[in-house]
Design a protein around this motif. Structure first.
Motif, PDB file in Angstrom:
ATOM      1  N   LEU A  20       0.837  -1.186   0.000  1.00  0.00           N
ATOM      2  CA  LEU A  20       0.000   0.000   0.000  1.00  0.00           C
ATOM      3  C   LEU A  20       0.879   1.245   0.000  1.00  0.00           C
ATOM      4  O   LEU A  20       1.948   1.260   0.616  1.00  0.00           O
ATOM      5  CB  LEU A  20      -0.906   0.018   1.233  1.00  0.00           C
ATOM      6  CG  LEU A  20      -1.795  -1.203   1.457  1.00  0.00           C
ATOM      7  CD1 LEU A  20      -2.685  -0.976   2.672  1.00  0.00           C
ATOM      8  CD2 LEU A  20      -2.601  -1.541   0.236  1.00  0.00           C
ATOM      9  N   SER A  21       0.397   2.263  -0.686  1.00  0.00           N
ATOM     10  CA  SER A  21       1.089   3.547  -0.716  1.00  0.00           C
ATOM     11  C   SER A  21       0.150   4.639  -0.243  1.00  0.00           C
ATOM     12  O   SER A  21      -1.065   4.569  -0.464  1.00  0.00           O
ATOM     13  CB  SER A  21       1.559   3.876  -2.134  1.00  0.00           C
ATOM     14  OG  SER A  21       2.485   2.923  -2.605  1.00  0.00           O
ATOM     15  N   CYS A  22       0.722   5.637   0.389  1.00  0.00           N
ATOM     16  CA  CYS A  22      -0.046   6.796   0.845  1.00  0.00           C
ATOM     17  C   CYS A  22       0.729   8.042   0.409  1.00  0.00           C
ATOM     18  O   CYS A  22       1.811   8.315   0.947  1.00  0.00           O
ATOM     19  CB  CYS A  22      -0.210   6.769   2.347  1.00  0.00           C
ATOM     20  SG  CYS A  22      -0.920   8.277   3.059  1.00  0.00           S
ATOM     21  N   THR A  23       0.192   8.741  -0.565  1.00  0.00           N
ATOM     22  CA  THR A  23       0.824   9.968  -1.037  1.00  0.00           C
ATOM     23  C   THR A  23       0.341  11.117  -0.166  1.00  0.00           C
ATOM     24  O   THR A  23      -0.865  11.367  -0.063  1.00  0.00           O
ATOM     25  CB  THR A  23       0.480  10.234  -2.496  1.00  0.00           C
ATOM     26  OG1 THR A  23       0.922   9.118  -3.282  1.00  0.00           O
ATOM     27  CG2 THR A  23       1.173  11.494  -2.996  1.00  0.00           C
ATOM     28  N   ALA A  24       1.296  11.774   0.476  1.00  0.00           N
ATOM     29  CA  ALA A  24       0.948  12.794   1.469  1.00  0.00           C
ATOM     30  C   ALA A  24       1.254  14.196   0.972  1.00  0.00           C
ATOM     31  O   ALA A  24       2.346  14.452   0.451  1.00  0.00           O
ATOM     32  CB  ALA A  24       1.728  12.525   2.759  1.00  0.00           C
ATOM     33  N   GLN A  81       4.166  -2.536   3.422  1.00  0.00           N
ATOM     34  CA  GLN A  81       4.423  -3.791   2.734  1.00  0.00           C
ATOM     35  C   GLN A  81       3.770  -4.899   3.530  1.00  0.00           C
ATOM     36  O   GLN A  81       4.070  -5.067   4.722  1.00  0.00           O
ATOM     37  CB  GLN A  81       5.932  -4.036   2.614  1.00  0.00           C
ATOM     38  CG  GLN A  81       6.291  -5.358   1.960  1.00  0.00           C
ATOM     39  CD  GLN A  81       5.881  -5.437   0.500  1.00  0.00           C
ATOM     40  OE1 GLN A  81       6.064  -4.484  -0.254  1.00  0.00           O
ATOM     41  NE2 GLN A  81       5.322  -6.566   0.096  1.00  0.00           N
ATOM     42  N   MET A  82       2.894  -5.643   2.889  1.00  0.00           N
ATOM     43  CA  MET A  82       2.139  -6.694   3.574  1.00  0.00           C
ATOM     44  C   MET A  82       2.458  -8.032   2.928  1.00  0.00           C
ATOM     45  O   MET A  82       2.189  -8.234   1.735  1.00  0.00           O
ATOM     46  CB  MET A  82       0.639  -6.402   3.477  1.00  0.00           C
ATOM     47  CG  MET A  82       0.255  -5.027   3.998  1.00  0.00           C
ATOM     48  SD  MET A  82      -1.528  -4.760   4.052  1.00  0.00           S
ATOM     49  CE  MET A  82      -1.924  -4.838   2.308  1.00  0.00           C
ATOM     50  N   ASN A  83       3.057  -8.917   3.693  1.00  0.00           N
ATOM     51  CA  ASN A  83       3.432 -10.237   3.206  1.00  0.00           C
ATOM     52  C   ASN A  83       2.665 -11.319   3.947  1.00  0.00           C
ATOM     53  O   ASN A  83       2.151 -11.085   5.048  1.00  0.00           O
ATOM     54  CB  ASN A  83       4.936 -10.460   3.389  1.00  0.00           C
ATOM     55  CG  ASN A  83       5.766  -9.456   2.637  1.00  0.00           C
ATOM     56  OD1 ASN A  83       5.450  -9.068   1.501  1.00  0.00           O
ATOM     57  ND2 ASN A  83       6.877  -9.028   3.230  1.00  0.00           N
ATOM     58  N   ASN A  84       2.623 -12.511   3.338  1.00  0.00           N
ATOM     59  CA  ASN A  84       1.934 -13.644   3.945  1.00  0.00           C
ATOM     60  C   ASN A  84       0.539 -13.232   4.432  1.00  0.00           C
ATOM     61  O   ASN A  84       0.166 -13.473   5.597  1.00  0.00           O
ATOM     62  CB  ASN A  84       2.759 -14.216   5.094  1.00  0.00           C
ATOM     63  CG  ASN A  84       2.223 -15.537   5.605  1.00  0.00           C
ATOM     64  OD1 ASN A  84       1.494 -16.232   4.901  1.00  0.00           O
ATOM     65  ND2 ASN A  84       2.561 -15.875   6.827  1.00  0.00           N
TER      66      ASN A  84
END
Length: 124
Positions: A20-24, A81-84
């Motif tokens: 996921l990204s969050c542009t601030a 970053q989300m794994n598993n």
């Protein structure tokens, strides 16, 4: 205008990964505390990971060792970053920002700037 915009959500099978990204768009004269929260249907909004302006991180027990919160060197993009991934990770994920140092960084009421959310769905 201060603003947070999330992206990168989607549908993945269990065991998969997403970033996921969050542009601030935030003031440059304030050190912000940043965080990712999530909310599943019928449940409250919970803190997934937090990142202080000087780099300290916290994680929910349920994601420890699987998720990683980080910020781009330029400082205007927050990542998760989300794994598993597991089916129980299914939720709407929100980026949040709070001013300066927060006494209770895992408390949603500490944050006053929120993105619109991005949906993550993990299937068996």
């Amino acid at each position: 205008q201060v603003k947070l915009v999330e992206s990168g959500g989607g549908s993945v099978p269990a065991g998969g990964s997403l970033r996921l990204s969050c542009t601030a768009s935030l003031r440059t004269d304030i050190p912000y505390y940043m965080a990712w929260f999530r909310q599943a249907p019928g449940k409250g909004r919970e803190a997934v990971a937090t990142l202080s302006s000087d780099g300290l991180t916290t994680y929910a027990d349920s994601v420890q060792g699987r998720f990683l919160i980080s910020k781009a060197a330029a400082g205007n993009t927050l990542y998760l970053q989300m794994n598993n991934l597991k089916p129980e990770d299914t939720a709407m994920y929100y980026c949040a920002a709070g001013d300066y140092d927060l006494p209770r960084p895992r408390d949603r009421t500490e944050y006053h700037i929120w993105g619109q959310g991005t949906q993550v769905t993990v299937s068996l």
